[in-house]
Design a protein around this motif. Sequence first.
Motif, short mmCIF file in Angstrom:
data_model
loop_
_atom_site.label_atom_id
_atom_site.label_comp_id
_atom_site.label_asym_id
_atom_site.label_seq_id
_atom_site.Cartn_x
_atom_site.Cartn_y
_atom_site.Cartn_z
N ASP A 27 -21.79 -17.85 57.86
CA ASP A 27 -21.59 -18.27 56.48
C ASP A 27 -21.79 -17.10 55.54
O ASP A 27 -22.31 -16.04 55.91
CB ASP A 27 -22.57 -19.39 56.11
N ARG A 28 -21.43 -17.30 54.29
CA ARG A 28 -21.52 -16.22 53.32
C ARG A 28 -22.94 -15.70 53.16
O ARG A 28 -23.16 -14.49 52.99
CB ARG A 28 -21.00 -16.73 51.97
N ASN A 29 -23.92 -16.59 53.22
CA ASN A 29 -25.31 -16.19 53.02
C ASN A 29 -26.12 -16.17 54.31
O ASN A 29 -27.35 -16.16 54.28
CB ASN A 29 -25.98 -17.14 52.01
N ASP A 30 -25.43 -16.15 55.43
CA ASP A 30 -26.13 -16.12 56.72
C ASP A 30 -25.15 -15.60 57.77
O ASP A 30 -24.37 -16.36 58.34
CB ASP A 30 -26.62 -17.53 57.08
N LYS A 31 -25.22 -14.28 58.04
CA LYS A 31 -24.20 -13.66 58.90
C LYS A 31 -24.85 -12.82 59.99
O LYS A 31 -25.62 -11.90 59.70
CB LYS A 31 -23.28 -12.77 58.05
N TRP A 32 -24.53 -13.15 61.24
CA TRP A 32 -24.92 -12.33 62.38
C TRP A 32 -23.65 -11.85 63.06
O TRP A 32 -22.58 -12.47 62.96
CB TRP A 32 -25.73 -13.14 63.39
N LEU A 33 -23.78 -10.75 63.79
CA LEU A 33 -22.70 -10.33 64.69
C LEU A 33 -23.31 -9.60 65.89
O LEU A 33 -24.50 -9.29 65.91
CB LEU A 33 -21.66 -9.47 63.97
N VAL A 34 -22.46 -9.33 66.87
CA VAL A 34 -22.90 -8.72 68.12
C VAL A 34 -22.17 -7.39 68.31
O VAL A 34 -20.95 -7.31 68.14
CB VAL A 34 -22.64 -9.65 69.32
N ILE A 35 -22.92 -6.35 68.64
CA ILE A 35 -22.36 -5.05 68.98
C ILE A 35 -23.02 -4.56 70.26
O ILE A 35 -24.25 -4.44 70.32
CB ILE A 35 -22.57 -4.01 67.86
N GLU A 36 -22.20 -4.34 71.30
CA GLU A 36 -22.68 -3.86 72.60
C GLU A 36 -23.83 -4.73 73.13
O GLU A 36 -24.80 -4.22 73.66
CB GLU A 36 -23.09 -2.39 72.49
N GLY A 37 -23.69 -6.02 72.98
CA GLY A 37 -24.66 -6.97 73.52
C GLY A 37 -25.90 -7.16 72.67
O GLY A 37 -26.76 -7.98 73.01
#
Length: 444
Positions: A27-37
């Motif tokens: 969401d706009r105010n809650d963002k995670w992502l994954v890089i190399e695990g």
Amino acid sequence: MGKGGQQLSEPQEVKDYTWTEVKKHQDRNDKWLVIEGEVYDITNWARRHPGGSKVISHYAGQDATEAFRAFHNDLNFVKKYMKAIHIGRLSEEEKEPRDIQKDFEELRQTAHKMGLFKPSIFFFILVLGHLIMFEALAYFFLAYFGNGWIPYLASLSCYIVVQAQAGWTQHGFGHLSVFSSSALNHLLHYLLMNQMKGASSDWWNHMHYQHHAKPNVMNKDPDVRLDAVLVVGEEMPKMVARRKKNFMPYNHQHKYFLFTLPPLLFPLYFQVMLFRHVIVRKLWLDLFWTCTFYVKFLALYTPLLGLGGALKYYFIMRTVESVWFVWVTQSNHIPMEIQFDQEKPWFPLQLSATCDIAKSYLNDWFTGHLNFQVEHHLFPTMPRHNLYKIAPLVKSMCEKHNIPYIVKPLSTAFVDIVRSLKTSGELWLHYREAYHMDSHSKQG
């Protein structure tokens, strides 16, 4: 105990996450992502991201590993700044990349071993030199021969070449593909984009990096936010028809495209949007350097042509440059797949959204080597003069994974723009009539 009796903090235990948990945070105010695990919380960092908040946010809830590697030359340097936003890692059973991702990483490493990310400074000196030469000739023809129609057309032609070729040249500096130093790349990008072209380097970065991160992805790639004037692909016609807002006769868009987007994009839309961008964001230095182009242009050409004549010269130049730019850039993208985000791995994502134009000396120059659009999208930091060298390996990987690798003659690519617009317009008409009949049947 630490000095002064303070308790030393224990190292925090790294928490494991599943993809199900990561995908909850997009969401706009809650963002995670994954890089190399590894899992990163980019909620606050996105606003400070040098490439802009949107480009990184487009990968919220997703694996951004391949995009991260594609956009950054010095990965170890960038990773130093990521420690503060690191919150955990994917559980071991969810880390394994797909076969196509493994193959593409091997291809990327092969490109590095082949030295394809090393630029030829001599090549870029020649490119910059020919820009300076054409700009000098543009002024010389009018200053020496007067403003008769022959020197006028010669001058105008030279200035059009300067602006179009400066556009292709700044593109390489903007992608950090010329110097090993990011600062030098940014400096040359600034000078070319702002001072030589009268545009905004910050505005270009904001728009263009989003395009590369999610090409032809609706609601993410700004280049396919066209539904006010055009509908493209197969999904957009359906979406617009469902809204029942018959703002444009899209079934005729392949006709009105010819005298709207190509000639008007630069002199009208871009002219407004770039100034709006720098003023709204209060980028005063960016605005200052952009304005130096207009001061220089008027100071040189008003004495030769008068104020009205200089403005006329300018808008003719911008119109022809716009036609050149639109036909080249859209030939690689509009006829390709345009969809909502399907979270494809990097390789199939770029191949579905791009195609190549056949290599020739003319095509290479005319398109600024963007005839190798597939290779450029796969490796955006690779110098333009090396793109053709990696093309055979890209083609082999496409064959291995049964992915179409499309190469067209330049003329066919231009015709395909019109053909695809006609198809999308007819789809819109079909869906509009279908939804119209459906709504009437429900009322009955």
